[in-house]
Scaffold this motif. Structure first.
Motif, PDB file in Angstrom:
ATOM      1  N   PRO A  85      35.647  -6.776   9.280  1.00 47.68           N
ATOM      2  CA  PRO A  85      36.319  -5.857  10.206  1.00 47.68           C
ATOM      3  C   PRO A  85      35.374  -4.855  10.861  1.00 47.68           C
ATOM      4  CG  PRO A  85      37.599  -6.105   8.192  1.00 47.68           C
ATOM      5  CD  PRO A  85      36.297  -6.812   7.962  1.00 47.68           C
ATOM      6  N   THR A  89      34.975  -4.395  14.895  1.00 45.58           N
ATOM      7  CA  THR A  89      35.400  -3.121  15.484  1.00 45.58           C
ATOM      8  C   THR A  89      34.233  -2.279  15.986  1.00 45.58           C
ATOM      9  OG1 THR A  89      37.281  -3.096  13.954  1.00 45.58           O
ATOM     10  CG2 THR A  89      36.752  -1.041  15.084  1.00 45.58           C
ATOM     11  N   CYS A  90      33.198  -2.174  15.175  1.00 46.78           N
ATOM     12  CA  CYS A  90      32.088  -1.258  15.487  1.00 46.78           C
ATOM     13  C   CYS A  90      30.887  -1.963  16.110  1.00 46.78           C
ATOM     14  CB  CYS A  90      31.635  -0.536  14.220  1.00 46.78           C
ATOM     15  SG  CYS A  90      32.941   0.326  13.345  1.00 46.78           S
TER      16      CYS A  90
END
Length: 485
Positions: A85, A89-90
């Motif tokens: 994740p 996301t980052c």
């Protein structure tokens, strides 16, 4: 190929900056805990007595020490689970930067544990350091592989392996009594994991985000081109951008896959099988058990106790040498042959090691054969399994599935590491001189699987590899695979 890498300063900086705070941290944190074992156990007993007024029995001290060691592995598993994740996301680079928060918190807790008279702070600190290592082991090879040009992708992506081995050696070295392994300095030794984190925080912001992530996940072609310019320099990028655009078209409309999406997707079933086998074999082959057993073998061979720590550094140096050699030859020999050769050699070493352990009380020179087998086995592991296992998921999964695939690969790594660590003492107690038979059996099965089922990915684009696997997953029905692409 090596000359092309040396000409690209941006790519070289990216390799160093990503790996020093990535897989280097794993190797480093794995070994710095070994030297102060006696001192920390003494500290646990003293603080317990001061707080609760009773001394601990030796069995309870051993249990608390085992929890301290195992907590790092549990943290690694947590890190592996959040890495996917985070990468989605980052981004790849920013995930590595953010993960340094965990190791800095861990270093602070461990460094202040004696001042605060709290052994619990060591346990919590090791947990946070483990999270950082779990994230780094997953994202480090993914990030480097996505930043590399096709012709040297293996060389660049596999560069994390020498950093892992270097972390082992540096951790073993600064753990010497003459450096930071003394009773007075062990808190500083445990807190020294902050140094690689700080180096990464200084250097990695100068490196670009993964160009593939920027184009395919973020759909920002301009930032992708800027990132490629920083990584490649002033060269013609037309062919590379065209290849990325084709991959972007192939996965257009697809969101990043979650863990359960992979298990339901027929188009990645062979990739999953390969990931499960290789992700499990890297620990079940017994390399980390070899490190654990080395002290016993060195002592049996007549090496004085005070000199064993220096001999142990030699084992880490062996893995570093072969990891570096493997890195230089991966684009010539290929991934499949390095893995096959590594596991096959470990089988031979395991057989000879079993024979030498069985006969070491009957033949005077057998302990020295055992020592040779330990070094040969570690060298064999460094040839392929130590590094190539980490880049296979990056190459066989497409951009949308890659983060989830690394969650599986990383989770298997930490789960099997915990299993081997917990069961190895019982295996030794139950099987005696035949304790390596289970490990050489796993190595043999892994070699068979690689020989029959693992395709070579050297020199192929990600899209070409995806086409091959679609055809394999749909059992010779390329027309159905084409509709999926």
């Amino acid at each position: 190929m090596l000359s092309k890498l040396l000409q690209s300063r941006g790519l070289l900086l990216t390799i160093f900056a990503a790996s020093i705070g990535g897989t280097f941290q794993y190797g480093f944190n794995l070994t710095i805990i070994n030297a102060p074992t006696t001192y920390i156990q003494k500290f646990i007993n003293e603080t317990w007595t001061k707080h609760y007024g009773t001394q601990l029995e030796s069995g309870v001290i051993t249990l608390l020490w085992s929890i301290t060691v195992a907590t790092y592995f549990v943290g690694g598993l947590v890190g592996a689970l959040i890495a996917g994740p985070m990468a989605i996301t980052c981004g790849r680079r920013n995930s590595l930067l953010l993960s340094n928060i965990f190791v800095l918190v861990g270093a602070l807790l461990m460094g202040l544990s004696r001042t605060a008279e709290s052994f619990e702070m060591i346990i919590i600190g090791r947990f946070f350091s483990g999270i950082n290592s779990g994230v780094g082991i997953n994202i480090n090879p993914m990030y480097l592989g996505e930043c590399a040009p096709k012709k040297i992708r293996g060389l660049v992506a596999l560069s994390f392996a020498p950093f892992t081995a270097a972390g082992l050696v540096v951790g073993q070295t600064i753990g010497l009594r003459e450096i930071l392994g003394s009773e007075e300095l062990w808190p500083l030794l445990l807190a020294s994991c902050a140094v690689p984190a700080l180096i990464q925080l200084i250097t990695l912001p100068w490196c670009p985000e993964s160009p593939r992530y920027l184009l395919i996940d973020r759909e920002n072609k301009d930032l992708c081109i800027k990132a490629l310019r920083r990584l490649r320099g002033e060269v013609d990028l037309t062919a590379e951008i065209d290849e990325m655009l084709k991959e972007q078209t192939a996965v257009k409309g697809q969101r990043a896959k979650r863990l359960w999406d992979l298990f339901r997707d027929v188009s990645v079933q062979w990739q999953l099988i390969i990931t499960f086998v290789l992700g499990s074999a890297i620990q079940l082959c017994g390399n980390d058990a070899t490190y654990s057993y080395a002290v016993y073998v060195f002592r049996t061979a007549g090496i004085p106790n005070e000199k064993i720590q220096y001999a142990t550094i030699g084992t880490g140096c062996s893995e570093f040498i072969t990891a570096l050699t493997s890195n230089l030859f991966v684009e010539r020999i290929g991934r499949r042959m390095l893995l096959l050769g590594g596991y096959s050699s470990m089988v031979v070493c395991g057989i000879l090691f079993t024979i030498s352990l069985t006969l070491q009380d009957k033949i005077t020179w057998m302990p020295f054969l055992s020592m040779a087998c330990i070094f040969a086995s570690i060298l064999s592991f460094g040839i392929g399994p130590a590094g190539v296992t980490g880049i296979i998921p990056m190459e066989i999964f497409d951009q949308t599935a890659r983060p989830a695939a690394y969650m599986i690969n990383g989770s298997l790594f930490w789960i099997t590491l915990i299993i081997v660590g917990m069961t190895f003492p019982f295996i030794v107690g139950g099987l005696g001189s035949f304790c390596y038979v289970p490990f050489l059996s796993f190595s043999f099965l892994a070699a068979l699987f690689i020989g029959f089922f693992l395709p070579e990915t050297k020199g192929k684009t990600f899209l070409e590899i995806s086409h091959e696997f679609y055809e394999r997953n749909f059992k010779g029905q390329p027309e159905q695979a084409e509709t999926r692409l």
